[in-house]
Design a protein around this motif. Structure first.
Motif, PDB file in Angstrom:
ATOM      1  N   SER A  65       0.843  -1.208   0.000  1.00 11.31           N
ATOM      2  CA  SER A  65       0.000   0.000   0.000  1.00 11.31           C
ATOM      3  C   SER A  65       0.873   1.250   0.000  1.00 11.31           C
ATOM      4  N   ASP A  66       2.124   1.101   0.519  1.00  8.71           N
ATOM      5  CA  ASP A  66       3.022   2.265   0.571  1.00  8.71           C
ATOM      6  C   ASP A  66       3.474   2.681  -0.827  1.00  8.71           C
ATOM      7  N   LEU A  67       3.396   1.750  -1.770  1.00  7.27           N
ATOM      8  CA  LEU A  67       3.715   2.113  -3.147  1.00  7.27           C
ATOM      9  C   LEU A  67       2.446   2.535  -3.894  1.00  7.27           C
ATOM     10  N   VAL A  68       1.268   2.053  -3.423  1.00  5.74           N
ATOM     11  CA  VAL A  68       0.007   2.361  -4.101  1.00  5.74           C
ATOM     12  C   VAL A  68      -0.463   3.779  -3.775  1.00  5.74           C
ATOM     13  N   ASP A  69      -0.302   4.209  -2.511  1.00  6.79           N
ATOM     14  CA  ASP A  69      -0.847   5.525  -2.119  1.00  6.79           C
ATOM     15  C   ASP A  69      -0.237   6.676  -2.925  1.00  6.79           C
ATOM     16  N   GLY A  70       1.102   6.661  -3.045  1.00  8.30           N
ATOM     17  CA  GLY A  70       1.768   7.718  -3.819  1.00  8.30           C
ATOM     18  C   GLY A  70       1.399   7.641  -5.297  1.00  8.30           C
ATOM     19  N   ASN A  71       1.296   6.407  -5.800  1.00 12.04           N
ATOM     20  CA  ASN A  71       0.905   6.183  -7.191  1.00 12.04           C
ATOM     21  C   ASN A  71      -0.489   6.791  -7.450  1.00 12.04           C
ATOM     22  N   LEU A  86       2.134  12.412   5.992  1.00 14.35           N
ATOM     23  CA  LEU A  86       1.404  11.246   6.526  1.00 14.35           C
ATOM     24  C   LEU A  86       2.110   9.952   6.133  1.00 14.35           C
ATOM     25  N   ASP A  87       2.507   9.858   4.859  1.00 10.87           N
ATOM     26  CA  ASP A  87       3.174   8.660   4.338  1.00 10.87           C
ATOM     27  C   ASP A  87       4.450   8.376   5.134  1.00 10.87           C
ATOM     28  N   SER A  88       5.323   9.385   5.247  1.00  3.29           N
ATOM     29  CA  SER A  88       6.610   9.172   5.935  1.00  3.29           C
ATOM     30  C   SER A  88       6.417   8.891   7.420  1.00  3.29           C
TER      31      SER A  88
END
Ligand SMILES: CCCCCCCC/C=C\CCCCCCCC(=O)OC[C@H](COP(=O)(O)O[C@@H]1[C@H](O)[C@H](OP(=O)(O)O)[C@@H](O)[C@H](O)[C@H]1O)OC(=O)CCCCCCC/C=C\CCCCCCCC
Ligand SMILES: Nc1ccn([C@@H]2O[C@H](COP(=O)(O)O)[C@@H](O)[C@H]2O)c(=O)n1
Ligand SMILES: [Mg+2]
Ligand SMILES: [Mg+2]
Length: 219
Positions: A65-71, A86-88
């Motif tokens: 999901s950490d690669l999906v959210d930014g995508n 939020l991500d970091s």
């Protein structure tokens, strides 16, 4: 290294899924939050009980999901400072749960004080490695180094080893030794990465201070 070479591949693979979620009205922030909750549940429910195979399966299902959210944010053109924060920040929470889960196992039924300490060292050094970059950037430095072991490497090394070590419960002999080996590799690698980043920040800050002083003197 993974961030550099594997990210492009995962971006291609995950883009249709990210587009699907956007069409269903899901927001990047929701994916960030749900992904972190899933990783935390997998790590804190299964790892302290020595259920490394199932813990790794649950974590792996959520960690991407950490690669999906930014995508999603980039596809929708809604990348934001809040989203980056939020991500970091939640990356740190997820990492704390994973290495905390290992530490709890070794502090309890795993009964190994040295490996408990190594797991705590992995947790703390990983957080400090990330902090060096964030703090360096916040004082205006480029921090132009990634170092030997970034977050993706920390996760891949420890999760592949934990998943395989978990096969011990299904009767595969001797394989549980992979987890201690991985934790030692992550600990030593994180220490090297920390030194690489601190040395870079020291050099960049001296150069920036010298440049500021000479421009002050000139004016
Ligand atoms: C019978 C078999 C049983 C075993 C089952 C095991 C199965 C699978 C095991 C593991 C899979 C692990 C996958 C882990 C994937 C990690 C993906 C990920 O989240 O990467 C995050 C990373 C960074 O993202 P961000 O830019 O959002 O984060 C920044 C980063 O955290 C910075 O920290 P720093 O690096 O500085 O410490 C912060 O400074 C910054 O604030 C923060 O924003 O994303 C990437 O790096 C992209 C590349 C990801 C590449 C993933 C590769 C996965 C490859 C293989 C996994 C499959 C292996 C299967 C093995 C099977 C074994 C039998
Ligand atoms: N909820 C979110 C999450 C991320 N972003 C943006 O994506 C960048 C991170 O990209 P990853 O591929 O590493 O996930 C982040 O810096 C933000 O720009 C967002 O806007 N909202
Ligand atoms: Mg992300
Ligand atoms: Mg992230």
């Amino acid at each position: 290294m993974l961030n550099k070479y594997a990210r492009a591949f995962f971006t291609r693979v995950l883009t249709p899924f990210a587009a699907f979620l956007l069409r269903r009205g899901v927001s990047p922030d929701a994916v960030t939050l749900l992904g972190t909750a899933g990783v935390m549940a997998g790590a804190l429910v299964f790892f302290p009980r020595g259920e490394f195979f199932w813990g790794t399966i649950v974590i792996t299902s959520f960690v991407f999901s950490d690669l999906v959210d930014g995508n999603m944010a980039r596809q929708a053109g809604i990348s934001s400072r809040w989203g980056a924060f939020l991500d970091s920040t939640l990356d740190r929470v997820a990492d704390g749960a994973i290495f905390g889960g290992f530490a709890l196992w070794y502090a309890g039924k795993g009964d190994d004080n040295v490996l408990c300490a190594v797991a705590i060292f992995c947790l703390a050094s990983g957080q400090v490695v990330s902090y060096t970059k964030a703090r360096g950037e916040s004082i205006g430095l480029p921090v132009a180094v990634n170092g030997l072991i970034e977050r993706a490497e920390r996760l891949v090394i420890s999760l592949v080893a934990a998943g395989l070590a978990g096969l011990h419960k299904f009767g595969v002999p001797g394989i549980q030794v992979l987890l201690p080996i991985a934790l030692w590799i992550v600990a030593v690698g994180s220490l090297i990465t920390l030194v690489q980043r601190v040395v870079t920040v020291r050099r960049e800050s001296e150069e920036a201070d010298a440049a500021a002083r000479s421009s002050e003197a000139a004016s």
